[in-house]
Every structure is written in structure tokens, then in C-alpha cells.
Design an enzyme around this catalytic site. Sequence first.
Site, mmCIF file in Angstrom:
data_model
loop_
_atom_site.group_PDB
_atom_site.id
_atom_site.type_symbol
_atom_site.label_atom_id
_atom_site.label_comp_id
_atom_site.label_asym_id
_atom_site.label_seq_id
_atom_site.Cartn_x
_atom_site.Cartn_y
_atom_site.Cartn_z
ATOM 1 N N ARG A 145 2.767 0.253 -6.490
ATOM 2 C CA ARG A 145 3.055 -0.200 -5.343
ATOM 3 C C ARG A 145 1.904 -1.320 -4.856
ATOM 4 O O ARG A 145 2.053 -2.206 -3.952
ATOM 5 C CB ARG A 145 3.694 0.486 -4.161
ATOM 6 N N ASN A 155 -0.239 1.278 5.761
ATOM 7 C CA ASN A 155 0.513 0.527 5.192
ATOM 8 C C ASN A 155 1.159 -0.795 6.240
ATOM 9 O O ASN A 155 1.733 0.163 7.298
ATOM 10 C CB ASN A 155 1.682 1.204 4.263
ATOM 11 N N GLY A 156 0.799 -1.799 6.051
ATOM 12 C CA GLY A 156 1.563 -2.842 6.926
ATOM 13 C C GLY A 156 0.353 -3.749 7.451
ATOM 14 O O GLY A 156 -0.541 -3.825 6.896
ATOM 15 N N GLU A 207 4.712 -13.922 -13.518
ATOM 16 C CA GLU A 207 4.290 -12.559 -13.160
ATOM 17 C C GLU A 207 3.517 -11.757 -14.265
ATOM 18 O O GLU A 207 2.661 -11.253 -14.057
ATOM 19 C CB GLU A 207 5.419 -11.715 -12.791
ATOM 20 N N HIS A 260 14.466 -37.490 -12.694
ATOM 21 C CA HIS A 260 14.044 -37.762 -11.410
ATOM 22 C C HIS A 260 12.599 -37.635 -11.282
ATOM 23 O O HIS A 260 11.996 -37.401 -10.133
ATOM 24 C CB HIS A 260 14.897 -37.036 -10.503
ATOM 25 N N GLU A 314 14.615 -17.069 -12.848
ATOM 26 C CA GLU A 314 14.417 -16.026 -13.051
ATOM 27 C C GLU A 314 13.383 -15.786 -14.277
ATOM 28 O O GLU A 314 12.424 -14.953 -14.123
ATOM 29 C CB GLU A 314 15.384 -15.034 -13.223
ATOM 30 N N LYS A 330 9.249 -14.372 -14.198
ATOM 31 C CA LYS A 330 8.802 -13.369 -15.141
ATOM 32 C C LYS A 330 7.611 -13.841 -15.943
ATOM 33 O O LYS A 330 6.763 -12.930 -16.075
ATOM 34 C CB LYS A 330 9.990 -12.751 -16.052
ATOM 35 N N CYS A 376 0.795 -1.170 -0.105
ATOM 36 C CA CYS A 376 -0.046 0.079 -0.053
ATOM 37 C C CYS A 376 0.947 1.084 0.129
ATOM 38 O O CYS A 376 2.069 1.145 0.442
ATOM 39 C CB CYS A 376 -0.660 0.048 1.430
ATOM 40 N N TRP A 431 -3.178 -2.690 -1.429
ATOM 41 C CA TRP A 431 -2.722 -3.824 -1.807
ATOM 42 C C TRP A 431 -3.153 -4.804 -0.435
ATOM 43 O O TRP A 431 -2.705 -4.832 0.450
ATOM 44 C CB TRP A 431 -1.177 -4.156 -1.922
ATOM 45 N N LYS A 478 4.815 -3.689 -5.869
ATOM 46 C CA LYS A 478 6.197 -3.530 -6.244
ATOM 47 C C LYS A 478 7.129 -4.105 -4.891
ATOM 48 O O LYS A 478 7.916 -4.769 -5.162
ATOM 49 C CB LYS A 478 6.517 -2.074 -6.654
HETATM 50 O O1 M6R Z 1 12.712 -4.926 -3.634
HETATM 51 P P1 M6R Z 1 13.179 -6.446 -3.916
HETATM 52 O O2 M6R Z 1 14.307 -6.767 -4.448
HETATM 53 O O3 M6R Z 1 13.749 -6.870 -2.247
HETATM 54 O O4 M6R Z 1 12.003 -7.405 -4.026
HETATM 55 C C1 M6R Z 1 12.057 -8.589 -3.988
HETATM 56 C C2 M6R Z 1 10.858 -9.125 -4.787
HETATM 57 O O5 M6R Z 1 9.902 -9.068 -4.145
HETATM 58 C C3 M6R Z 1 10.970 -8.859 -6.391
HETATM 59 O O6 M6R Z 1 12.105 -9.356 -6.969
HETATM 60 C C4 M6R Z 1 9.591 -9.751 -6.960
HETATM 61 O O7 M6R Z 1 9.933 -10.964 -6.795
HETATM 62 C C5 M6R Z 1 9.560 -8.950 -8.336
HETATM 63 N N1 M6R Z 1 8.152 -8.995 -8.641
HETATM 64 C C6 M6R Z 1 10.221 -9.824 -9.485
HETATM 65 O O8 M6R Z 1 9.973 -9.304 -10.767
#
Ligand code: M6R
Length: 614
Positions: free
Chosen positions: A27, A102-103, A493, A509, A486, A490, A2, A76, A609
Site C-alpha cells: 500500500r 495515514n492521511g 504503471e 483530429h 485500461e 497498465k 501509508c 507513501w 495500492k
Molecule cells: O481501490 P479502487 O478500485 O478504488 O482504486 C482505484 C484506483 O486507484 C486503482 O484502480 C488504480 O488506478 C490502480 N493502480 C490501477 O491498476
Amino acid sequence: MCSVVGYVGKRSCRSFILEGLRRLEYRGYDSAGFACLCPRDSRLLYAKAVGRLENLEKKLKKEPIDGYVGIGHTRWSTHGAVTEHNAHPHFDCNKTISIVHNGIIENCYALKRQLEEAGHVFFSATDTEVIAHQLEVLLLSHVTLKKAIIDLVNKLEGAYAFLVLMENYPDCIVLVRKRSPLCIGIGDDELFIASDPLAFAGNSSKVCFLPDESFAIVKADQIELYDFKGHALPIKVQELTIDWVNQERKGHEHFMLKEIYEQKEVIHATVDFLRQISNEVWQYMGITQETAQSLKSFNMIGCGTSYHAASIGKFFFEKITKIPAYVHLASEFRYMPFFPSENSVYLAVSQSGETADTLEAMRMLQTHHVPTVALTNVASSTMVREADGFLLTQAGYEIAVVSTKAFSAQLTVLYWLAHRLALEKGLINQQQMHMAQEDLLVVAQLLESCMENYRMDITHSVAKEYAQSQNFIFLGRHESYPFAQEAALKLKETAYRYALCYSAGELKHGPLALIDVKTPVFVFSSQDPLIYQKLLGNVQEVKVRGGHVVAFTFEHQKELQLLADRVFIIPDVKPLLGTIAMTGLMQLLVYEIAKELGRPIDKPRNLAKSVTVE
Ligand code: M6R
């Protein structure tokens, strides 16, 4: 997560708050809300809307409300579904106190029960509403606002940053911070408040970051800052150097694409920065030269993309500095038994420098008095402030929720740092150090030219073809295994496709049972000759079972090129730098698949974010 934004001053607050929320919307974007005090009679006015910020903006156009003091929020969701009732701000019973937050309030259920037993009526399923009702109670029993806030924070458990706007205190906003960032931009008889200074960049050049476990009672021309016991704290003002104009999409359809294309520049900027600080790098990292020389191992913690970058970095450290490197998922590490490694350093890798799991893991490490270093992209982040030392990637603000340029910048720092440590330990000489820096600049160019080589194919045919597939398998070995992870992340996401990732050696396996013609198998090669041979064997296993292989392969690797159904050829590059060279191409392909599927690329569903809650 948030975002919270606030304003108190001589201007109307709505436009600033909406602009601030727009800048931070990446965010968290389930719903949004705004509250202000009516300039005529100080009545609390508010509006909320489910979905993107534009829905709130439309609502506010129809029913305009405004004032000189106000607060805003994009959500969020953690507690309670995405509904208008659960959107912030939240109120006490009489709707004279409003909160944006936020939190997470961890003891919200216990507090809510007590408050309900005492007759309070709740309108939402959120943890935030508890704060408003609890404050309502405390304001009745305390003579001053300050005392009520001290009592309030003693009752709340969890991590939070919240703003309070009250009819009975019409010229002020209360800011409360525990483990979640909050800052004040100082203007001329006006204050801008936000969870991230990007919200007010350009409006104010002076910023005060609230220390952890502190609260502030602010008016247009006054800031009172206290710790949770009520002791007055000094107000430390810093220059704010960020600029919103630079965060625009600059002609690209999405921030993700803009950020993918910025990577060459980012690697250059990061190498320049590292060159400049090279002589003082250990000071930056908060360790002595002797400590650096005597390091027997290297530890890294992180989440998501940062964890993947650290996992690739492990290969840099182990191969270049010849010391073991250990990588930990922050969310797991925090709750595992901790065995401090002798002569080690712990690098918290995080784009935002705010990720709750990484931050808490770092705090846990500090209780054991082991050296912690933040490797982050945000100089003003909590990790930078709290770690013993820090190193900064020079990626600039990363706005798309999916991380792209921060990843290549992290790899750049890790590759450089491994060499710098090797130099300190006498394993390489100045000339080799210089070459490592030059190699990073070369690979930055390759990252871009690989994208250029395949851009037309990807946009006109390849992305269309793979957008049809529902499921994917990703494979790699050694440093290309975390890279494959990674890539799979991607795709999940941005395209919302199932993407299973395995170390290629694990195929036989179990996962081989999943191979069929409908499930593309993306393979990322390695330049290590032995690993390449092993990977080739794994690809054969897929092919003989009728699998469709898409290979990211290096120029000289002809066998793999012949075996695969589709190939992306990467020019040969220095061993260990292959993953950086492939990065842009992999991200571009995923981006185009997601675009083909019509996904909301910069703000994928359910995500935010920076993950500032556990
Ligand atoms: O800000 P950070 O690098 O600590 O964030 C870590 C993850 O939350 C962040 O990399 C997340 O996995 C992204 N959505 C990846 O694209």
C-alpha cells in the site's frame, strides 16, 4: 497509501509489527519506521529507514529494539521528500510522544506556524509532525489524555488515521480515525492494531472497526472508544474471516502474475455469489424492487481501473437494460455542480472500497439523499459500511498495486447486474438470465485459454520486441475504448512507458501526426459489426502512414488480421463480453514487457495500492 500497525500485549511487539507492515507494504513503500517503549524504563525507542521495509528490518537486526507496546509505519509520501527525517514515526520536541499516520492534515501549515512561533522545533517536512507537537501542548494544559485528544481532533482538519505511543502512558496506544480506516484485532490480553485487518489475519479472529470520527485509548485488556465529542461508543466486534496464507504468491514470480492467472476462478466465484443473492439483490443494494423496476438511469463513479470497468459497464447497461448509464471520474465529479438524476442509483465502483475520491463523492451524494451502492472487493471496507447497499466482487485480496483480477470481477458484476435489472424490468426472461450467467463462465474459460495460446510467444519474443519501444498508442472504439485506456494505464504503471490512448475515431483530429514506425499502435477490436468496420477504417489510416499495428481481434475479423503487423486472435464470444475475453492476454503482455524491463512489478515506483488521500 501509508499503513499503520500497532501492538499492545504480553508478547514482544517487533515481530508482529514488522510482519503486519510486510503484509501491507504493497500500500505504500517509500520508507518505514518502528517505535516501541523499552520494557525496563518505558523510554521511547525507534528506528527508521528509507526505501523498502527490508531496509528497516536490516537496521533492526543490527540494533535490535523491542517492547510490549509499539507502533509501525510504511510510508507513501505526501508532505516532504522521501528521507529518513520524513519517515514515520514523528515526535514532539522532547521525543516522548510518537505518531504514525495515514492521511493528510490539511491545516498543517497554519498549525505549524503557530507551534513554531511558540518555540517548537520541527525535525521533518511532514504534516504528521504537527500532530505530535500539538499533542505535546495539549497534554500540558489538560488533566486527562482523553480531554487532550478531544481538543486535538478539534484542531486537525483533513482525513487521517493515526496511532500515538507515549512515554507518559506506557501501557497504552491511542488510535484516532477520521475518514481513513483503522481497526483493532482482539486477542487474549493483547490487541493488534492496523489500518487493514490483513495485517493481523491469523493472529486474531475478532475485529473492531473504529467508526468514522472516533478515537480509542487501548491497553492490552481494555478498549475505550469515544466519538470526537468524548461520548463513549459501544465496541462492535465482528468475526474476521480473511486468511493471510491465501495471499502468498503460490509459486508465481509476482503477485501480479498470480492474480492474472486467478481470473477464471474469480469470475466463477463472483457468478456463484451473484446467483446466490439473485433473489435478494435489491435488498443487498439497499433499494426496493419497485425502485429497481422504475430506474430511469444508472450512474457509476470510480477512479483508475475501476473507472475503466464502469466505463465498459456503461455499454452493458445501455444495451441490455435500455436505460442511459453515466460514468463519472470521482475526483472530478466531487467538485462539479450536482444535478440529481430522477429515479437513478449511484454505484461507487472500487476494488478497495477506501479510495478517498470515490468515498468522498459517495458521501457528497448521500447529502443529496440519492441511493448509493458500493461495488467493492472488500467486505469490511468503509464504502460497504457507509453506502446504502453494496455488491461484492469475489476476487479475494488483490496484493499487486496494479489491479488485474478486480477489473474482470467488476466487469462480471456489471454484466450480471445489467441482466438482472433487465429481468426485473421484464426485458429478458429467466432463461436469458441463466444464459447470461453461463456466458460469463464461458468467457472466464476463454480469458484463460487466450493467455495459454500466446504465453510462449509473449514470453519468448513479443515482450522482448515491445520492451524496446519508448512510446505506445492505444486505440479502441465503444466498449473497447475504455478497455484500451485500461491497457494503457497498465503499461504506464508497470513498464513506465508513455502510452497515449484515444478513441480510434479521434485519430484524424490530431494524434495521427504522432504515427511513425517506432511507435506501436495497439488496437482493441469490437464485435459490433458497425464499430468493427469503423475501426478497420481507422487502422487503415494508421497503416498508410507507416504505423506498426498490433491488433487484438476476434476470430472472424479477417480484414483486421491481414492489415495488422501482429495479431492476437480472440475466439468469437457473446457480443459485449469481448473485453473480458481479452483481459488476461492484455495484462499478461504488459506484465511480460515490464518484467523484460526489470521493473519492480508488484510495487511500481510512486504508487500505492489504495489511494486514501485526495
Ligand atoms: O481501490 P479502487 O478500485 O478504488 O482504486 C482505484 C484506483 O486507484 C486503482 O484502480 C488504480 O488506478 C490502480 N493502480 C490501477 O491498476
